[in-house]
Design an enzyme around this catalytic site. Structure first.
Site, PDB file in Angstrom:
ATOM      1  N   ARG A   1       0.852  -1.185   0.000  1.00  6.35           N
ATOM      2  CA  ARG A   1       0.000   0.000   0.000  1.00  6.35           C
ATOM      3  C   ARG A   1       0.896   1.245   0.000  1.00  6.35           C
ATOM      4  O   ARG A   1       1.941   1.266   0.669  1.00  6.35           O
ATOM      5  CB  ARG A   1      -0.885   0.044   1.248  1.00  6.35           C
ATOM      6  CG  ARG A   1      -2.118  -0.862   1.183  1.00  6.35           C
ATOM      7  CD  ARG A   1      -3.128  -0.385   0.146  1.00  6.35           C
ATOM      8  NE  ARG A   1      -4.325  -1.205   0.106  1.00  6.35           N
ATOM      9  CZ  ARG A   1      -4.517  -2.235  -0.717  1.00  6.35           C
ATOM     10  NH1 ARG A   1      -3.593  -2.602  -1.575  1.00  6.35           N
ATOM     11  NH2 ARG A   1      -5.665  -2.888  -0.707  1.00  6.35           N
TER      12      ARG A   1
ATOM     13  N   HIS B   1      -0.393  -0.434  -9.850  1.00  6.78           N
ATOM     14  CA  HIS B   1      -1.172  -1.285  -8.918  1.00  6.78           C
ATOM     15  C   HIS B   1      -1.642  -2.553  -9.649  1.00  6.78           C
ATOM     16  O   HIS B   1      -2.850  -2.803  -9.756  1.00  6.78           O
ATOM     17  CB  HIS B   1      -2.353  -0.509  -8.325  1.00  6.78           C
ATOM     18  CG  HIS B   1      -2.862  -1.121  -7.036  1.00  6.78           C
ATOM     19  ND1 HIS B   1      -3.350  -0.377  -5.991  1.00  6.78           N
ATOM     20  CD2 HIS B   1      -2.968  -2.411  -6.638  1.00  6.78           C
ATOM     21  CE1 HIS B   1      -3.730  -1.179  -5.012  1.00  6.78           C
ATOM     22  NE2 HIS B   1      -3.501  -2.425  -5.377  1.00  6.78           N
TER      23      HIS B   1
HETATM   24  C1  GLV Z   1      -5.398  -5.162  -3.773  1.00  6.06           C
HETATM   25  O1  GLV Z   1      -4.840  -4.141  -3.660  1.00  6.06           O
HETATM   26  C2  GLV Z   1      -5.945  -5.953  -2.702  1.00  6.06           C
HETATM   27  O2  GLV Z   1      -5.928  -5.510  -1.549  1.00  6.06           O
HETATM   28  O3  GLV Z   1      -6.419  -7.081  -2.964  1.00  6.06           O
END
Ligand code: GLV
Length: 311
Positions: free
Chosen positions: A223, A275
Site C-alpha cells: 500500500r 497497482h
Molecule cells: C489489492 O490491492 C488488494 O488488496 O487485494
C-alpha cells in the site's frame, strides 16, 4: 439469499455466483435501488458509500481483495456487520512473482544495465552470492508468507517482520519496533506487504529508510501509505547523484493513479507499475467467496476482519 456485487468485474462475479448458488438472487450494484434493499451479503471491492449505508439486513460483507483499508475507511460502513476478506486466493503467487522480479532486478543489476544502455555502455557488474543478499519482508499474512517462501526457495536469505511474533520455516521472523530496526539494518532489499492501518502509515519513514544499508532497494507492492514518498525520494538522491538507496520498484502510491506531475514518475532509479502486482484471480477468489457464503449460512466460525487492527 440476496447478494449485491460491486467490483470492476461485476458481470463475471454475478454469473459465477448465480451458477454456484442457483437459489440466490445475485444483483450488481447498478440494479435499481429498491431491488438492492434487504440484501443478505455485499460482495464488494471499493464499494461506494451509499451501497453500504442503504442496507439494513446484512449478515456479512465480503471484501473482494486482500486489503480492507478502503472499506474500513468508509464512514457509511455498518459497524456491526462482520467482514471477511480474500486470503491469498491466488494473490500470493502473483505477489511472489512480482517481488522475485523486483529482487532479481536489483540483485542482477538490471537497473544498472538499463541506465547504461542509452550510452551503449558494455559493462558487466559483479554477481555476489545470494547469501549476501538478504531480503526483508514486512508483513507476514497469507500473501507475505507466500512471498517469503518464494524468496527462500529462490535461494535468498529471508527476514520477516510482523506486528506480533510468528514462526515460519526458513524465515528469520522478527517483530516489534526493535525487530524492525534490526531487520532494516541487515537486508539488501526490503519488501512492504503490510496492511494500511494507522499503525503502519509511513512505517518506512526517513529514519527507517536510513537504517537500510547504503545501496539498499525498496519494493512496495502493498500500500502506498506504508512509505513516506518524500523521504523515499530524498533517500534515492537526485536524478544524477545516487543517494543512500539504490532504487525502488513501486506498485502502490499514496494517491492512485500516481499524478502525472509526481516526481516519482521522472526519477531514473524508480520503476513504477500501476497497482498491478496481484490482481484478484477470479477462479480462486470465487471459490473462496462461495465457501464464505456457505460458512455464514451454516453459522460456522469464520476468520473475520478485526476493524480495530485494520486487517
Ligand atoms: C489489492 O490491492 C488488494 O488488496 O487485494
Amino acid at each position: 439469499m440476496k447478494i449485491v456485487v460491486h467490483t470492476d468485474q461485476a458481470d463475471q462475479w454475478q454469473a459465477a455466483l448465480s451458477e454456484a448458488l442457483p437459489e440466490a438472487t445475485v444483483l450488481k450494484s447498478d440494479a435499481p435501488a429498491q431491488e438492492r434493499q434487504g440484501a443478505d451479503y455485499l460482495a464488494v471491492w471499493k464499494a461506494p458509500g451509499h451501497l453500504l449505508a442503504e442496507q439494513r439486513a446484512l449478515k456479512g460483507i465480503i471484501n473482494l481483495g486482500a486489503g480492507v483499508d478502503h472499506l474500513l475507511a468508509s464512514p457509511e460502513r455498518p459497524a456491526d456487520v462482520p467482514i471477511v476478506k480474500l486470503r491469498d486466493a491466488g494473490m500470493g503467487e502473483l505477489m511472489a512473482d512480482y517481488v522475485l522480479y523486483g529482487v532479481l532486478h536489483f540483485y542482477r543489476s538490471m537497473d544498472r544495465y538499463s541506465a547504461q544502455q542509452p550510452g551503449a555502455q558494455w559493462q558487466p557488474h559483479e554477481v555476489v552470492e545470494k547469501a549476501q543478499w538478504p531480503v526483508g519482508v514486512l508483513g507476514l499474512g497469507a500473501i507475505g508468507q507466500a512471498v517469503a517462501s518464494a524468496l527462500d526457495q529462490a535461494g535468498f536469505p529471508v527476514l520477516g517482520w510482523s506486528r506480533s511474533p510468528k514462526t515460519l520455516k526458513n524465515v528469520r521472523c522478527l517483530h516489534g519496533e526493535a525487530g524492525l530496526d534490526e531487520l532494516l539494518g541487515q537486508v539488501q532489499s526490503v519488501v512492504t506487504i503490510l496492511p494500511d492501518t494507522p499503525a503502519t502509515r509511513h512505517i518506512l519513514n526517513a529514519e527507517r529508510l536510513a537504517r537500510l544499508p547504503k545501496g539498499g532497494s525498496v519494493i512496495n507492492p502493498g500500500r502506498g501509505g506504508l512509505i513516506d514518498e518524500d523521504a523515499l525520494l530524498e533517500a534515492l538522491g537526485s536524478g544524477e547523484q545516487e543517494g543512500h538507496l539504490r532504487g525502488a520498484l513501486l506498485d502502490v502510491f499514496s494517491e492512485e493513479p500516481l499524478p502525472a506531475a509526481h516526481p516519482l514518475w521522472q526519477h531514473p532509479r524508480v520503476l513504477i507499475t500501476p497497482h498491478m502486482a496481484a490482481p484478484t484471480p477470479l477462479a480462486d477468489a470465487i471459490d473462496q467467496v462461495i465457501s464464505y457464503l456457505h460458512a455464514f449460512e451454516a453459522g460456522d466460525a469464520i476468520a473475520t476482519v478485526n476493524p480495530s487492527d485494520g486487517y
